[in-house]
Structures are given as C-alpha cells and as structure tokens.
Design an enzyme around this catalytic site. Structure first.
Site, PDB file in Angstrom:
ATOM      1  N   ASP A  54      36.485  96.141  36.993  1.00 54.29           N
ATOM      2  CA  ASP A  54      37.212  96.011  38.243  1.00 54.29           C
ATOM      3  C   ASP A  54      37.103  97.363  38.961  1.00 54.29           C
ATOM      4  O   ASP A  54      36.490  98.314  38.468  1.00 54.29           O
ATOM      5  CB  ASP A  54      38.658  95.566  37.993  1.00 54.29           C
ATOM      6  CG  ASP A  54      39.273  94.910  39.233  1.00 54.29           C
ATOM      7  OD1 ASP A  54      38.789  95.156  40.353  1.00 54.29           O
ATOM      8  OD2 ASP A  54      40.260  94.159  39.089  1.00 54.29           O
TER       9      ASP A  54
HETATM   10  C1  BGC Z   1      40.797  93.326  42.304  1.00 57.83           C
HETATM   11  C2  BGC Z   1      39.770  92.264  41.989  1.00 57.83           C
HETATM   12  C3  BGC Z   1      38.703  92.228  43.056  1.00 57.83           C
HETATM   13  C4  BGC Z   1      38.109  93.613  43.221  1.00 57.83           C
HETATM   14  C5  BGC Z   1      36.982  93.672  44.228  1.00 57.83           C
HETATM   15  C6  BGC Z   1      40.175  94.657  42.691  1.00 57.83           C
HETATM   16  O1  BGC Z   1      41.110  95.553  43.171  1.00 57.83           O
HETATM   17  O2  BGC Z   1      41.633  93.502  41.188  1.00 57.83           O
HETATM   18  O3  BGC Z   1      40.395  91.009  41.836  1.00 57.83           O
HETATM   19  O4  BGC Z   1      37.718  91.292  42.714  1.00 57.83           O
HETATM   20  O5  BGC Z   1      39.123  94.494  43.620  1.00 57.83           O
HETATM   21  O6  BGC Z   1      37.436  93.569  45.506  1.00 57.83           O
END
Ligand code: BGC
Length: 755
Positions: free
Chosen positions: A302
């Site tokens: 993430d």
């Molecule tokens: C979130 C994810 C997301 C990623 C990309 C993160 O902050 O937890 O769910 O896919 O950002 O945008």
C-alpha cells in the site's frame, strides 16, 4: 527392477512437469523476456510511482499532462513498470487517453519495450473519470444480498475503467467491517465472513470475466491483506491484535475464496498485527499467501508502506533495511510512490547478497505474467471507439437498481411509508441536498468532497423528491450542518406547515484516516435537530446517509419510519424517492449490526456468553440486528425441511424452506440461512450465516428455496489453527423456522483442510 521403474517414473514426472511448464505460452514469453533483463530492469518492474511525479508542473490539475522528460527519466533511467492514481481528482476520458498513451510511448522507447501497468482505485464505479457510472459503495452492495447484481456492477466498472485505458483496479476491499468506528467500514461488505467471500467472488468475476485480457475486463486487487479492518482503537492504520486462530476463522476466508477464483493481485495491509507490520511478515506474505493459499499473482504494497517500516513502524533502522525486510518477506511491487529510492536500495541489497536474485526473479515473473494476461504487450492503449456504453443510461439503470435494492427500511410504524404523492413534505438535515451524502469518499476526489461540483446534474435526495412529487409539495430547510446547529428554528417553523418531515442525517464524505472519529455517536447538532422537529408532533421519516452506523438511538426514538441508505451512489437520491413514494419496494438488509450504544459494539455472530443472562442485561442488544430489513409487503416462512436428521462425512444436507408473500404487493426477500453448533472444543459462535438467496415474490406467491450444506460449511478453526468439523448437534435457522441435525464422523475431530 523396482528401482529402475522408480527412477524412470521420477524422470517421466519431471519431464511432464517441465513440458507442462514450458507448454504455457505465457510462461514461455515471461521466461524469454526475463532472460534478457538486467537487474536494474527487473527492479524497475517492481517499482510503482504516482502520477504526480511525472506530470507537467504548474499545469491544470483537472487535466494533468505528462511531462515527457520526467516520464522518460522514470522509464528509461529507472525502468519503472507501474504508475497509479490521479493528481487532483477525476479527469476526462480524453485526458486519460493522452496520459496513458504518453506513458506507454515512453515505455515503447525503453530497451525491452515492456508496457507499463497503470492502477486506479475504482471502488464503486470508475470514480476517477468524469461521466462514469457510480454505484453504491461496497457496504450498500452487501445490503442487496444479490451477488448477481454485484457481478453486473463490477462488469460495468471494469468496462468503464478500461474505457479510461486503465487495466488494473485496486478493488475489491475484502476486509471484514467488524469495528464500526473504523473509517473504511463503507468500503467493506460488512461484518460477515461469508457475505464478504460471496460478494467478493461476484465482484472478481465481474472485473476479470473469463478473459482478463479482453478490452472490457481488468485485473482485480484484493485489499488489504490481512487483518486491516480490526484496529483495536478503531482508527485507521493503528495496531490490531488478532490471534492466528481468529485470523483464519474470520479474516482469511474472503481472501482465500478470491485467490481460488483467480484474482490477479493483492494489496498489503498498511498496519501491524500483534506488533508485526504486515509488510514485514514473511509468515503472512509468503507462508500463508503463497504456501497455503497458492496465490500466483502480484503482491503490491500500500501507499509508501516500505518507507513506513522505518518512518512509522520503527522495525527497520534504515530505509534500506526496510526494503530488504519487505522484499524478503514477499513483496513483489513497491508503491513507493514519490521517488526512485526503492530502486537504488534494492540494487545494492541484491549485489550485497542480502536479497536473493531468486526473490527478484519470482516477483518480476509474477508482474510480467499479469502484463501478458492483460494483453498489454499487444494493446498498451485501448481504442477510444470501443466503449460506446461509457456513462450510458443502460449503466445508470443498473446503478439505480443496486441503490434501490440496498436501501434498508428499518422501521415503518403504522405503515406510514410509502407516502402519497400529494403529501406536503419538509426535507431537512445536512444530508438532504448534497451528492457527498450519497457517494461518500473515493468519488471524483479521494475525500469525495467535490461531488456536487463534478455531478451538478445528478439528483440529491431533495432534488429527487422534488422531481417525484413536484416542487410545490416540497419545502427545504437545511436545519443544521453535520456538526453545527445553525438553522433549527427555521426548520421547525417549516415543519409546522408540512404533513411529514423527511429528516436526512449522517456523515459528510471522508476516506481513510481523515474519517477517524473519537465518538461513534451522531454529532450532537443532528440529534438536537431531530428532538426539535419531534416537538412539532409531525411524523418524522429518518433517512440515514452514512458510511458507518453512527449511534442514532435518541434521534431514532423520535422517528415514525427509518431508512438506511448507506452510501448509495449517483442514483441514491432517485432510489430513495422511489421507495418513499411507493414506486419501489425496499429489500435491503443490514450487512452489519446497528449498535444501540457507543460502547456496545458486538457482531451478530457473538459468543453465547455475549448474549447476557438474567443477572446481566448487557448482552447483544443492537438497535437493529445484522440481516434486518423490512418491506412494504410481508413474508411468511414455513416448512423448513432437512434431507436427513444427520450429516455424515462426504455427504451433503439439503435444506428447503417455503417463503410466501403474504402482503399485497410484489417484493424481494433475502433468505438467510444460519447454523449454530451447540457445543464445540472452541466456544462456538452463537450463529453463523452459511447461505443466502434473494427471491422475488408476487402477492400470494410461495417459493421453495433450496440450500445445500457440506460438513465443511459448518466447520471452524480449532486451537491448532486447523479447520475442523466436530461431531455434535447443530441448529439451522431460516427466518423463524428452526431445525436440528447431528453431524456424525468416524474421525474425531474430522479435518477438512486448513482453509
Ligand atoms: C489505500 C488503498 C489505495 C491506495 C492507492 C492507500 O492509501 O489504503 O486502498 O488503493 O492508497 O491509492
């Protein structure tokens, strides 16, 4: 002789295995390509960078343009294999076309011409492309209890993501929405493991189709592996404490099912479990994910999460150590996402022998395989003319159906609903006249704060009601903001002139940590508005537009009818108006327990001891139970029948029940089958949902619903972390019907495999 036979058998099997291996045309291509790649090129494939790093500075944030010098640096210098995200928010298909074409052009100029894989968060429709179709968020889709509808929603989302030239969707969220404080509850399918697994499977089918490489499908990304949704304090990305047994019982099944269904990628939980950040957990990322689940796809981090192993979690003394720990644990791709530091550190670590080359090759093979499967080598950019249905009326009709089936009628005293179309209505409350209340976060922007600007033509609750019964029948007063009691007096004055008050309360839009709260209670100003309106004696129809079940016990005690809309998407206002005025019959059911008090947060499957007893009345006592939801008609259950009073190893139990529409209008009913084991070596859950089916019935019509259960369906994880079904008595419950059966086994306890 025997030995020769053995050797030749071994040789034969090896040859067969390698023939099978090289026979796969994608494997052959991947192997041939990887043989040509330098270490730097391989590491680049494992690197993901955000769009903001490669756009022209000072340009229009609403229409970002690629800076060719920056993207060439990313690709020809660092060989970056993946980009993600938006800069400011949603943009047009035309802008996406230009962005993706420019990126793929730069990729085509690199030595090996490996196409880039672009990823986006299309959480409830392609929320980052203007004009797309937005559906209810996952919590609303779960309330439909209609997997076929979820599959259709996902197929449309895939179509519109591909229509935006993007092949990879960071969705679905398969975390279990168990702690209502957590700000990402609305992104989940609610609190039940079986609902999450079933709806998740439907979504993956819709996203990936039969051929993920065709122009209408995208790679799914399961989020957020594993245990992300259960922070002890309810705040996003804070520590969870989850024993292995518990993890396997509740949190793993939705991911296990999705892996079985062929999901192409998985995103890792940003947080820590039992003191171990998941990005550093070889146990979860390799032993369980690869060893037990046999996941073959890409494991992506993430946001910035390798860097956070040093900065936030303090388990790596340096950034370089963080890279070593994460890659050795099993990470395939780093969402770095702001720089190229990952590349340099990983290069050094491989050269120093601290990360084995085999680990790099393994990750790169997984990434290249998905790129081939997606057809990116042949078609790095889609054809704009291939998507005539983008944002079409046909697609928004599906969104309307989903919103209608999600909205959950929780109370309807004296059958006040549906209202007559000549009723004089006061519409009031902070959720009444904003699309933010319907779409929530991940809508046009990350926080969903600009929905009203992006979709001025869509109906808020107020506009939909005005359209339904004519502006003359509708008065509007905001009453309060979400947090401040600003205009209560004006609302009360208007209420006196109305027949009915439609009071729209809830939450503003938010995403991730921005939605953290210290108190689950509905903000006081909104309760104040409900109390003041109740003084008028006019009936209140309470509409809750919210991402998680805020405590409404006081405000709700004043209502004659209550509806939960969750975050029902762009057609949510229309769906609600249809239901309020009888053009549609509600059929949603709660996929999450609606708590009565802020400190009584118990899930429906609770343990027996959590039911309370005669000395202690403080057991499971939510305002509304999981699975609850009313209709404008009534249903009667009868004739629950099981094929045998006992279930044995290798057998199936067939369960039938009759459901009759005993009211006077057509309606849909979600039929939920629960089982309870009376005694087990681990304290059994009070009850667990094992099957559901949604049926439609004409007035007076009866249908027989059939379910089949295997011994595995009534299993649990024991104290050895093994999935077992223990002999003993079980209860089956469907509606008000209950029957018992015995599970009988020769081996005690019987084991049905780990997952
Ligand atoms: C979130 C994810 C997301 C990623 C990309 C993160 O902050 O937890 O769910 O896919 O950002 O945008």
């Amino acid at each position: 002789m025997k030995r020769i036979f053995l050797i030749s058998a071994v040789l034969f099997n090896t040859l067969l295995a390698s023939a099978q291996h090289t026979a796969d045309p994608i494997d052959k291509k991947v192997d041939a390509l990887i043989a040509k790649m330098t270490l730097e090129e391989k590491i680049g494939q494992m690197t993901q960078v955000t769009l903001a790093e490669i756009v022209q500075s000072g340009g229009d944030p609403a229409a970002p343009q690629i800076d060719m010098a920056k993207v060439r640096e990313a690709i020809t210098k660092y060989h970056v294999g993946s980009f993600l995200n938006v800069t400011a928010g949603a943009t047009t298909r035309e802008t996406w076309y230009k962005i993706i074409s420019d990126i793929q052009k730069a990729a085509g100029e690199d030595r090996l011409k490996i196409p880039v894989i672009y990823g986006i968060d299309a959480m409830h429709g392609e929320n980052y492309t203007i004009g797309s179709t937005l559906f209810p968020q996952e919590i609303g889709m779960a309330a439909t209890f209609n997997p076929a509808l979820a599959e259709r929603e996902a197929a449309i989302t895939a179509y519109e993501v591909r229509a935006s030239y993007i092949p990879w969707n960071f969705s679905p969220v398969l975390d279990l929405g168990r702690n209502p404080l957590w700000p990402r509850i609305y992104e989940t399918f609610g609190e039940d493991p079986y609902v999450a697994a079933t709806m998740g499977a439907a979504i993956i089918k819709g996203y990936q189709g039969n051929d993920v490489g065709d122009k209408y499908h995208v790679a799914a990304c399961l989020k957020h592996y594993l245990g992300y949704s259960f922070p002890l304090n309810g705040k996003d990305r804070t520590p969870a404490w989850i024993p292995d047994r518990y993890m396997r019982e509740y949190f793993l099944p939705s991911f296990a099912e999705a892996v079985k269904d062929g999901a192409k990628s998985i995103m890792i939980n940003s947080s820590e479990i039992n003191g171990v950040p998941v990005h550093s957990s070889k146990y979860l990322l390799t032993d369980v994910l690869r060893g037990e689940l046999h996941f073959k796809g890409i494991a992506v981090t993430d946001w910035q999460d390798i860097i956070y192993l040093h900065d936030r979690h303090h388990i790596a003394a340096t950034q370089k150590d963080a890279v070593m720990i994460a890659v050795n644990a099993g990470v395939d791709m780093s969402m770095v996402p702001y720089d190229y530091s990952f590349c340099g550190y990983l290069d050094e670590l491989v050269k120093e022998g601290k990360v084995p080359m085999s680990r790099i090759n393994e990750s790169v093979k997984r990434i290249l395989r998905v790129k081939y499967e997606l057809g990116l080598f042949e078609h790095p950019v889609g054809n704009p003319d291939d998507y005539p249905k983008f944002g079409s009326a046909e697609f928004s009709a599906v969104s309307l159906k989903a919103a209608t089936e999600s909205i959950t009628l929780l109370k309807n005293n004296n059958n006040i609903l549906p209202l007559k179309k000549d009723t004089k209505v006061l519409v009031t409350g902070p959720a009444a006249n904003t699309m933010r209340a319907l779409d929530g976060g991940w809508s046009y922007t990350w926080q969903g704060d600009l929905s009203d600007k992006f979709i001025p033509g869509k109906n808020t609750i107020l506009k939909a009601i005005q359209q339904k019964i004519g502006k003359d029948n509708v008065d509007y007063q905001p009453g309060t903001t979400y947090y401040d009691a600003t205009e209560i007096d004006a609302a009360v004055k208007a209420a006196k002139k109305a027949d009915v008050i439609v009071l729209c309360l809830g939450e503003p839009s938010y995403a991730e940590n921005v939605g953290n709260i210290d108190d689950l209670n509905l903000p006081a100003a909104q309760t104040q508005l409900a109390n003041a309106l109740a003084q008028t004696g006019k009936p209140i129809v309470l509409v809750m537009a919210e991402g998680r079940p805020r405590i409404i016990t006081e405000a709700e005690s004043k209502s004659t009818a209550t509806l939960m809309t969750y975050l029902s998407g762009n057609e949510g206002g229309n769906a609600l108006a249809d239901i309020l005025f009888g053009d549609a019959n509600p059929s949603g059911k709660l996929p999450i327990s609606y708590p009565r008090s802020a400190n009584a947060l118990v899930n429906y499957y609770r343990k027996n001891i959590e039911n309370g007893n005669s000395d202690d009345a403080h057991g499971y006592n939510p305002l509304y139970e999981f699975g609850y939801g009313l209709s404008y008609t009534t249903f009667a259950y009868s004739n629950l029948h099981i094929s045998s009073p006992s279930l044995k190893d290798g057998e199936m139990l067939t369960v039938t029940v009759d459901v009759k529409n005993t009211g006077s209008r057509e309606g849909k009913e979600s039929v939920l089958l629960y089982t309870s084991q009376l005694y087990a070596s681990i304290t059994p859950d009070f009850k667990r949902l094992r099957r559901f089916d949604k049926i439609s019935l004409q007035p007076g019509e009866t249908k027989t619903v059939t379910f089949r259960l295997s011994p595995k369906d009534i299993s649990f994880i024991n104290d050895q972390s093994q999935r077992v079904t223990e002999a003993g008595e079980f209860k089956i419950q469907i509606g008000d019907q209950v029957k018992s059966f015995n599970y009988i086994t020769n081996t005690q306890p019987s084991r049905t495999g780990k997952l």
